[in-house]
Write an enzyme that holds these catalytic residues in place. Sequence first.
Site, PDB file in Angstrom:
ATOM      1  N   ILE A   9       0.853  -1.208   0.000  1.00  0.00           N
ATOM      2  CA  ILE A   9       0.000   0.000   0.000  1.00  0.00           C
ATOM      3  C   ILE A   9       0.880   1.246   0.000  1.00  0.00           C
ATOM      4  O   ILE A   9       0.570   2.247  -0.660  1.00  0.00           O
ATOM      5  CB  ILE A   9      -0.965  -0.006   1.212  1.00  0.00           C
ATOM      6  CG1 ILE A   9      -1.737  -1.338   1.274  1.00  0.00           C
ATOM      7  CG2 ILE A   9      -1.953   1.153   1.107  1.00  0.00           C
ATOM      8  CD1 ILE A   9      -2.594  -1.514   2.513  1.00  0.00           C
ATOM      9  N   ASN A  29      12.664  -0.530   6.045  1.00  0.00           N
ATOM     10  CA  ASN A  29      13.809  -1.398   6.378  1.00  0.00           C
ATOM     11  C   ASN A  29      13.927  -2.593   5.426  1.00  0.00           C
ATOM     12  O   ASN A  29      14.771  -3.462   5.624  1.00  0.00           O
ATOM     13  CB  ASN A  29      13.734  -1.893   7.834  1.00  0.00           C
ATOM     14  CG  ASN A  29      12.587  -2.863   8.061  1.00  0.00           C
ATOM     15  OD1 ASN A  29      11.778  -3.099   7.167  1.00  0.00           O
ATOM     16  ND2 ASN A  29      12.506  -3.402   9.264  1.00  0.00           N
ATOM     17  N   SER A 121      -6.900  -1.214  10.353  1.00  0.00           N
ATOM     18  CA  SER A 121      -7.460  -2.345   9.628  1.00  0.00           C
ATOM     19  C   SER A 121      -8.865  -2.649  10.126  1.00  0.00           C
ATOM     20  O   SER A 121      -9.182  -2.442  11.305  1.00  0.00           O
ATOM     21  CB  SER A 121      -6.554  -3.554   9.900  1.00  0.00           C
ATOM     22  OG  SER A 121      -7.161  -4.737   9.481  1.00  0.00           O
ATOM     23  N   TYR A 146      -1.362  -9.512  15.672  1.00  0.00           N
ATOM     24  CA  TYR A 146      -1.416  -8.494  14.614  1.00  0.00           C
ATOM     25  C   TYR A 146      -2.609  -7.569  14.856  1.00  0.00           C
ATOM     26  O   TYR A 146      -2.467  -6.339  14.876  1.00  0.00           O
ATOM     27  CB  TYR A 146      -1.533  -9.157  13.223  1.00  0.00           C
ATOM     28  CG  TYR A 146      -1.941  -8.160  12.162  1.00  0.00           C
ATOM     29  CD1 TYR A 146      -1.025  -7.236  11.677  1.00  0.00           C
ATOM     30  CD2 TYR A 146      -3.253  -8.104  11.689  1.00  0.00           C
ATOM     31  CE1 TYR A 146      -1.410  -6.289  10.745  1.00  0.00           C
ATOM     32  CE2 TYR A 146      -3.637  -7.168  10.758  1.00  0.00           C
ATOM     33  CZ  TYR A 146      -2.713  -6.259  10.290  1.00  0.00           C
ATOM     34  OH  TYR A 146      -3.107  -5.310   9.373  1.00  0.00           O
ATOM     35  N   LYS A 150      -2.931  -3.336  16.026  1.00  0.00           N
ATOM     36  CA  LYS A 150      -3.697  -2.262  15.360  1.00  0.00           C
ATOM     37  C   LYS A 150      -4.622  -1.579  16.364  1.00  0.00           C
ATOM     38  O   LYS A 150      -4.734  -0.356  16.385  1.00  0.00           O
ATOM     39  CB  LYS A 150      -4.490  -2.807  14.165  1.00  0.00           C
ATOM     40  CG  LYS A 150      -3.621  -3.237  12.985  1.00  0.00           C
ATOM     41  CD  LYS A 150      -2.840  -2.065  12.386  1.00  0.00           C
ATOM     42  CE  LYS A 150      -1.849  -2.484  11.329  1.00  0.00           C
ATOM     43  NZ  LYS A 150      -0.881  -1.435  10.963  1.00  0.00           N
ATOM     44  N   TYR A 173      -8.506   0.021   6.757  1.00  0.00           N
ATOM     45  CA  TYR A 173      -8.646  -0.620   5.442  1.00  0.00           C
ATOM     46  C   TYR A 173      -9.462  -1.895   5.562  1.00  0.00           C
ATOM     47  O   TYR A 173      -9.250  -2.692   6.470  1.00  0.00           O
ATOM     48  CB  TYR A 173      -7.297  -1.025   4.854  1.00  0.00           C
ATOM     49  CG  TYR A 173      -6.181  -0.032   4.985  1.00  0.00           C
ATOM     50  CD1 TYR A 173      -6.408   1.342   4.879  1.00  0.00           C
ATOM     51  CD2 TYR A 173      -4.871  -0.463   5.197  1.00  0.00           C
ATOM     52  CE1 TYR A 173      -5.359   2.248   4.987  1.00  0.00           C
ATOM     53  CE2 TYR A 173      -3.826   0.434   5.300  1.00  0.00           C
ATOM     54  CZ  TYR A 173      -4.079   1.780   5.206  1.00  0.00           C
ATOM     55  OH  TYR A 173      -3.027   2.657   5.312  1.00  0.00           O
ATOM     56  N   ASN A 194      -0.772 -15.545   2.190  1.00  0.00           N
ATOM     57  CA  ASN A 194      -1.836 -15.802   3.162  1.00  0.00           C
ATOM     58  C   ASN A 194      -3.165 -15.314   2.621  1.00  0.00           C
ATOM     59  O   ASN A 194      -4.217 -15.839   2.953  1.00  0.00           O
ATOM     60  CB  ASN A 194      -1.574 -15.020   4.457  1.00  0.00           C
ATOM     61  CG  ASN A 194      -0.411 -15.600   5.233  1.00  0.00           C
ATOM     62  OD1 ASN A 194      -0.387 -16.792   5.489  1.00  0.00           O
ATOM     63  ND2 ASN A 194       0.548 -14.768   5.599  1.00  0.00           N
ATOM     64  N   ARG A 291     -10.726 -21.809   8.107  1.00  0.00           N
ATOM     65  CA  ARG A 291      -9.456 -21.346   8.665  1.00  0.00           C
ATOM     66  C   ARG A 291      -9.748 -20.711  10.024  1.00  0.00           C
ATOM     67  O   ARG A 291     -10.650 -19.881  10.136  1.00  0.00           O
ATOM     68  CB  ARG A 291      -8.837 -20.311   7.706  1.00  0.00           C
ATOM     69  CG  ARG A 291      -7.502 -19.766   8.139  1.00  0.00           C
ATOM     70  CD  ARG A 291      -6.869 -18.895   7.048  1.00  0.00           C
ATOM     71  NE  ARG A 291      -7.553 -17.608   6.901  1.00  0.00           N
ATOM     72  CZ  ARG A 291      -7.157 -16.639   6.077  1.00  0.00           C
ATOM     73  NH1 ARG A 291      -6.107 -16.815   5.286  1.00  0.00           N
ATOM     74  NH2 ARG A 291      -7.814 -15.510   5.999  1.00  0.00           N
TER      75      ARG A 291
HETATM   76  C1  WQD Z   1     -10.194 -13.441   2.714  1.00  0.00           C
HETATM   77  C2  WQD Z   1     -11.131 -14.631   2.605  1.00  0.00           C
HETATM   78  C3  WQD Z   1     -10.389 -16.581   3.785  1.00  0.00           C
HETATM   79  C4  WQD Z   1      -6.904 -17.509   1.380  1.00  0.00           C
HETATM   80  C5  WQD Z   1      -6.556 -10.529   6.549  1.00  0.00           C
HETATM   81  C6  WQD Z   1      -6.237  -9.871   7.868  1.00  0.00           C
HETATM   82  C7  WQD Z   1      -6.572  -8.423   7.801  1.00  0.00           C
HETATM   83  C8  WQD Z   1      -5.876  -7.765   6.658  1.00  0.00           C
HETATM   84  C9  WQD Z   1      -6.044  -8.502   5.384  1.00  0.00           C
HETATM   85  C10 WQD Z   1      -3.642  -6.953   6.504  1.00  0.00           C
HETATM   86  C11 WQD Z   1     -11.290 -15.375   3.939  1.00  0.00           C
HETATM   87  C12 WQD Z   1     -10.464 -16.849   2.296  1.00  0.00           C
HETATM   88  C13 WQD Z   1      -8.039 -16.894   1.870  1.00  0.00           C
HETATM   89  C14 WQD Z   1      -7.019 -18.795   0.773  1.00  0.00           C
HETATM   90  C15 WQD Z   1      -9.388 -18.745   1.177  1.00  0.00           C
HETATM   91  N1  WQD Z   1      -4.519  -7.649   7.024  1.00  0.00           N
HETATM   92  N2  WQD Z   1      -9.267 -17.504   1.770  1.00  0.00           N
HETATM   93  N3  WQD Z   1      -8.271 -19.356   0.697  1.00  0.00           N
HETATM   94  O1  WQD Z   1      -8.669 -12.776   6.439  1.00  0.00           O
HETATM   95  O2  WQD Z   1     -10.177 -10.990   5.456  1.00  0.00           O
HETATM   96  O3  WQD Z   1      -7.947 -10.383   6.293  1.00  0.00           O
HETATM   97  O4  WQD Z   1      -5.809  -9.892   5.559  1.00  0.00           O
HETATM   98  O5  WQD Z   1      -2.604  -6.776   6.399  1.00  0.00           O
HETATM   99  O6  WQD Z   1      -6.223  -7.831   8.980  1.00  0.00           O
HETATM  100  O7  WQD Z   1      -6.996 -10.478   8.889  1.00  0.00           O
HETATM  101  O8  WQD Z   1      -8.131 -11.667   4.201  1.00  0.00           O
HETATM  102  O9  WQD Z   1      -7.327 -12.463   2.019  1.00  0.00           O
HETATM  103  O10 WQD Z   1      -6.628 -13.705   4.098  1.00  0.00           O
HETATM  104  O11 WQD Z   1      -8.982 -13.861   3.331  1.00  0.00           O
HETATM  105  O12 WQD Z   1     -10.493 -19.290   1.089  1.00  0.00           O
HETATM  106  O13 WQD Z   1      -6.039 -19.417   0.344  1.00  0.00           O
HETATM  107  O14 WQD Z   1     -10.555 -15.574   1.708  1.00  0.00           O
HETATM  108  O15 WQD Z   1     -10.823 -17.691   4.509  1.00  0.00           O
HETATM  109  O16 WQD Z   1     -12.613 -15.798   4.030  1.00  0.00           O
HETATM  110  P1  WQD Z   1      -8.814 -11.546   5.665  1.00  0.00           P
HETATM  111  P2  WQD Z   1      -7.668 -12.937   3.375  1.00  0.00           P
END
Ligand code: WQD
Length: 331
Positions: A9, A29, A121, A146, A150, A173, A194, A291
């Site tokens: 971002i 960094n 967030s 995490y 925040k 966000y 992730n 998850r």
């Molecule tokens: C979105 C949806 C997963 C991966 C997280 C943090 C948040 C922010 C952004 C920032 C969920 C599903 C995901 C996969 C899936 N942090 N999924 N298969 O969890 O809303 O937010 O990231 O830096 O603080 O909590 O985002 O993209 O991980 O997941 O089905 O391989 O996609 O279960 O429902 P999330 P995400």
Amino acid sequence: MVTGGLGYIGSHTVVELLQAGFNVIIADNLSNADIFILSRIQEITKREPVFLEIDLCDYEATQTIFQQYKIDAVIHFAALKSVSESVANPLFYYQNNLGSLMNVLLSMKKYRVRNIVFSSSATVYGEPDKLPVTENSPFKKALSAYGSTKQMGEEILESSAANGFADIIVLRYFNPVGAHESALIGELPRGIPNNLMPFITQTGVGKREKLTVFGDDYNTADGTCIRDFIHVVDLAKAHVLATERLLNRKYESAFEIFNLGTGNGFSVMQLINAFQRVTGTTLNYQIGGRRAGDIECIYADASKANRILKWKAELGLDEMIRSAWKWENSI
Ligand code: WQD
């Protein structure tokens, strides 16, 4: 000064700031960013920001920036952001995310720099009782270190505003996705992503074999979780508006909070289907178990940002996918 200005971002925000005429100092960094992004920023904007490779957990080094440069405002992105890593190593997250924030604030106080925009967030809301979530929706107990950094970061900032030495805009966000239209900058996850969008695009190009959908038994129309995906360029533009609001002293209070989302929720399956439609690529996916820690459904009430910041998300889901796909295919 943009901390974490070479991150996902941060880099998009630096581009928007340079294009709006600001002079930018980037402090990063490089712990989760790549130096080639700096030349990409220069390529897009034809301008040269100052780049300082500095760890903001180092108080002396942080102070030196404020001593050497006349800083009007700070946009503080620099932080660790992996939910799972923070569960595995919580103290590392508190030390990094709160230590760096403290050093920035102490330096601001010492050198009389008043203005700061903070990256927060939607994670602070946890599983919301009411949808869409407004800025007044209460914090829920954070499910990860995490998330609590925040929440605690916001509390530290609120105290700083109350103490009178800083004017603060907190931006919460929702789910940032997409990339710059030039495809010169975008999200660069290290290792296995992730987050959903980079996992989808990496699976689409064949870097990953298969996407697992984490649960299809949620209480939503298609059983998969719902999120408010927001284009990173829209998000970046909100930071320019927030900075201008602080510099022009247009704020209503010394501590303001804005949700940044589109206001529309899309499910994981809707995103997968939209990806297949927009890119013409068949995605290899399977349904897996839930998850741990996932929120069922969350999307923003962004009307405060629309009304007060005069900001509105302009780019829709198709554009988010198209730009993320173009970026994925260029790296
Ligand atoms: C979105 C949806 C997963 C991966 C997280 C943090 C948040 C922010 C952004 C920032 C969920 C599903 C995901 C996969 C899936 N942090 N999924 N298969 O969890 O809303 O937010 O990231 O830096 O603080 O909590 O985002 O993209 O991980 O997941 O089905 O391989 O996609 O279960 O429902 P999330 P995400």
